[in-house]
Scaffold this motif. Sequence first.
Motif, PDB file in Angstrom:
ATOM      1  N   MET A 133     -18.300   2.937   5.028  1.00  0.00           N
ATOM      2  CA  MET A 133     -18.338   3.371   3.632  1.00  0.00           C
ATOM      3  C   MET A 133     -18.868   2.260   2.723  1.00  0.00           C
ATOM      4  SD  MET A 133     -17.277   6.396   3.949  1.00  0.00           S
ATOM      5  CE  MET A 133     -16.909   7.119   5.548  1.00  0.00           C
ATOM      6  N   ASN A 134     -19.512   2.660   1.655  1.00  0.00           N
ATOM      7  CA  ASN A 134     -20.041   1.674   0.714  1.00  0.00           C
ATOM      8  C   ASN A 134     -19.754   2.135  -0.726  1.00  0.00           C
ATOM      9  OD1 ASN A 134     -21.398  -0.519  -0.351  1.00  0.00           O
ATOM     10  ND2 ASN A 134     -23.420   0.457  -0.196  1.00  0.00           N
ATOM     11  N   PRO A 135     -18.739   1.537  -1.393  1.00  0.00           N
ATOM     12  CA  PRO A 135     -17.900   0.456  -0.879  1.00  0.00           C
ATOM     13  C   PRO A 135     -16.713   1.016  -0.075  1.00  0.00           C
ATOM     14  CG  PRO A 135     -17.303   0.923  -3.135  1.00  0.00           C
ATOM     15  CD  PRO A 135     -18.455   1.839  -2.808  1.00  0.00           C
ATOM     16  N   PRO A 136     -16.135   0.220   0.834  1.00  0.00           N
ATOM     17  CA  PRO A 136     -14.979   0.689   1.594  1.00  0.00           C
ATOM     18  C   PRO A 136     -13.714   0.683   0.745  1.00  0.00           C
ATOM     19  CG  PRO A 136     -15.469  -1.579   2.166  1.00  0.00           C
ATOM     20  CD  PRO A 136     -16.577  -1.118   1.258  1.00  0.00           C
ATOM     21  N   TRP A 137     -12.829   1.640   1.012  1.00  0.00           N
ATOM     22  CA  TRP A 137     -11.535   1.692   0.338  1.00  0.00           C
ATOM     23  C   TRP A 137     -10.581   0.731   1.027  1.00  0.00           C
ATOM     24  CZ3 TRP A 137      -6.565   3.285   1.911  1.00  0.00           C
ATOM     25  CH2 TRP A 137      -5.640   3.499   0.872  1.00  0.00           C
ATOM     26  N   GLU A 138      -9.731   0.083   0.262  1.00  0.00           N
ATOM     27  CA  GLU A 138      -8.772  -0.855   0.826  1.00  0.00           C
ATOM     28  C   GLU A 138      -7.356  -0.421   0.487  1.00  0.00           C
ATOM     29  OE1 GLU A 138      -9.525  -4.863  -0.305  1.00  0.00           O
ATOM     30  OE2 GLU A 138     -11.639  -4.795   0.252  1.00  0.00           O
ATOM     31  N   ALA A 139      -6.455  -0.627   1.452  1.00  0.00           N
ATOM     32  CA  ALA A 139      -5.042  -0.313   1.233  1.00  0.00           C
ATOM     33  C   ALA A 139      -4.346  -1.520   0.603  1.00  0.00           C
ATOM     34  CB  ALA A 139      -4.370   0.043   2.559  1.00  0.00           C
ATOM     35  N   VAL A 140      -3.802  -1.336  -0.600  1.00  0.00           N
ATOM     36  CA  VAL A 140      -3.086  -2.415  -1.297  1.00  0.00           C
ATOM     37  C   VAL A 140      -1.611  -2.052  -1.284  1.00  0.00           C
ATOM     38  CG1 VAL A 140      -2.859  -3.708  -3.443  1.00  0.00           C
ATOM     39  CG2 VAL A 140      -5.096  -2.816  -2.760  1.00  0.00           C
ATOM     40  N   PHE A 141      -0.863  -2.755  -0.440  1.00  0.00           N
ATOM     41  CA  PHE A 141       0.518  -2.338  -0.175  1.00  0.00           C
ATOM     42  C   PHE A 141       1.524  -2.785  -1.226  1.00  0.00           C
ATOM     43  CE2 PHE A 141      -1.466  -2.302   4.064  1.00  0.00           C
ATOM     44  CZ  PHE A 141      -1.201  -0.974   4.406  1.00  0.00           C
ATOM     45  N   ASP A 142       1.122  -3.630  -2.171  1.00  0.00           N
ATOM     46  CA  ASP A 142       2.094  -4.067  -3.176  1.00  0.00           C
ATOM     47  C   ASP A 142       2.150  -3.115  -4.366  1.00  0.00           C
ATOM     48  OD1 ASP A 142      -0.354  -4.631  -4.215  1.00  0.00           O
ATOM     49  OD2 ASP A 142       0.037  -6.748  -4.655  1.00  0.00           O
ATOM     50  N   GLU A 143       1.447  -1.993  -4.284  1.00  0.00           N
ATOM     51  CA  GLU A 143       1.506  -1.001  -5.346  1.00  0.00           C
ATOM     52  C   GLU A 143       2.610   0.024  -5.055  1.00  0.00           C
ATOM     53  OE1 GLU A 143      -2.272   0.847  -5.663  1.00  0.00           O
ATOM     54  OE2 GLU A 143      -3.288  -0.945  -6.445  1.00  0.00           O
ATOM     55  N   PRO A 144       3.370   0.434  -6.064  1.00  0.00           N
ATOM     56  CA  PRO A 144       4.426   1.440  -5.866  1.00  0.00           C
ATOM     57  C   PRO A 144       3.881   2.731  -5.258  1.00  0.00           C
ATOM     58  CG  PRO A 144       4.628   0.414  -8.021  1.00  0.00           C
ATOM     59  CD  PRO A 144       3.344  -0.070  -7.448  1.00  0.00           C
ATOM     60  N   PHE A 145       2.653   3.072  -5.619  1.00  0.00           N
ATOM     61  CA  PHE A 145       2.028   4.281  -5.086  1.00  0.00           C
ATOM     62  C   PHE A 145       1.945   4.218  -3.556  1.00  0.00           C
ATOM     63  CE2 PHE A 145      -2.070   6.024  -3.547  1.00  0.00           C
ATOM     64  CZ  PHE A 145      -1.821   7.374  -3.738  1.00  0.00           C
ATOM     65  N   MET A 146       1.498   3.065  -3.019  1.00  0.00           N
ATOM     66  CA  MET A 146       1.363   2.902  -1.578  1.00  0.00           C
ATOM     67  C   MET A 146       2.726   2.865  -0.893  1.00  0.00           C
ATOM     68  SD  MET A 146      -1.722   3.002  -0.521  1.00  0.00           S
ATOM     69  CE  MET A 146      -1.496   2.296   1.109  1.00  0.00           C
ATOM     70  N   GLU A 147       3.695   2.262  -1.556  1.00  0.00           N
ATOM     71  CA  GLU A 147       5.042   2.208  -0.973  1.00  0.00           C
ATOM     72  C   GLU A 147       5.595   3.612  -0.810  1.00  0.00           C
ATOM     73  OE1 GLU A 147       8.066   0.197   0.842  1.00  0.00           O
ATOM     74  OE2 GLU A 147       6.226  -0.677   0.008  1.00  0.00           O
ATOM     75  N   GLY A 148       5.328   4.460  -1.786  1.00  0.00           N
ATOM     76  CA  GLY A 148       5.781   5.844  -1.688  1.00  0.00           C
ATOM     77  C   GLY A 148       5.113   6.585  -0.547  1.00  0.00           C
ATOM     78  N   LEU A 149       3.817   6.314  -0.354  1.00  0.00           N
ATOM     79  CA  LEU A 149       3.092   6.949   0.748  1.00  0.00           C
ATOM     80  C   LEU A 149       3.635   6.495   2.101  1.00  0.00           C
ATOM     81  CD1 LEU A 149      -0.633   6.840  -0.456  1.00  0.00           C
ATOM     82  CD2 LEU A 149       0.909   8.808  -0.392  1.00  0.00           C
ATOM     83  N   LEU A 150       3.935   5.200   2.227  1.00  0.00           N
ATOM     84  CA  LEU A 150       4.468   4.678   3.484  1.00  0.00           C
ATOM     85  C   LEU A 150       5.809   5.315   3.833  1.00  0.00           C
ATOM     86  CD1 LEU A 150       3.617   0.871   3.201  1.00  0.00           C
ATOM     87  CD2 LEU A 150       2.628   2.528   4.796  1.00  0.00           C
ATOM     88  N   ASN A 151       6.610   5.579   2.799  1.00  0.00           N
ATOM     89  CA  ASN A 151       7.910   6.226   3.046  1.00  0.00           C
ATOM     90  C   ASN A 151       7.752   7.679   3.486  1.00  0.00           C
ATOM     91  OD1 ASN A 151       9.356   3.922   2.371  1.00  0.00           O
ATOM     92  ND2 ASN A 151       9.468   4.475   0.198  1.00  0.00           N
ATOM     93  N   GLY A 152       6.564   8.222   3.293  1.00  0.00           N
ATOM     94  CA  GLY A 152       6.341   9.627   3.633  1.00  0.00           C
ATOM     95  C   GLY A 152       5.677   9.840   4.981  1.00  0.00           C
TER      96      GLY A 152
END
Length: 209
Positions: A133-152
Amino acid sequence: MYIPKAFHVDDVNELITFIRNHSFGIMVSQTEEEPFATHLPFLLDEQKGENGVLISHLARANPHWQGLQDQKVLVVFQGPHAYISPTWYDEPRTVPTWNYVAVHVYGTFRQIQDKHKVKEWIEKTVNVYEQTMNPPWEAVFDEPFMEGLLNGIVAFEIEVERMEGNWKLNQNHPIERQERVVKKLKSINEPNAQKMAELMEKEIEKRNK
């Protein structure tokens, strides 16, 4: 999986390459009532365990993971496939068939509980599928949004016990017939037909060596 001798592939490197190129698989297990299947992307780490491990994750809302700890599962990876008409052989007493390539992986399901390992594998998964992909998407785990996704989600690995490959490419026919099939497949403007023709040509080259 039933695999006639002519179609059997047991070269580990070839099977690993196939899984990497066709990494969206189907995980199948048996419940008390009936079989259960989930379609998932997988990463293969052949350096881990005796025969490697498959890593993936599914939605926590998906009940497939419940009661699956330490249970045997099957993961099916499918590649190109194409209908083969007997008219293509230009010979009598031939019948229709379907050519295909598939790998079955059998192993033991184990949930990954360590959050650091979960994040590590999610990041690796994202990097594998975003690399073009250009640009590639990156997972930023210190965001509350990502923490919620990980819990799911529920991350897991499958400790590979055995792999088997079925390359059904008309190897049970004379090379002349195979070449006629390749010619017909090449004339069909469809990705599966084109890829099947390519695989059959490679198989013919191996037999001619």
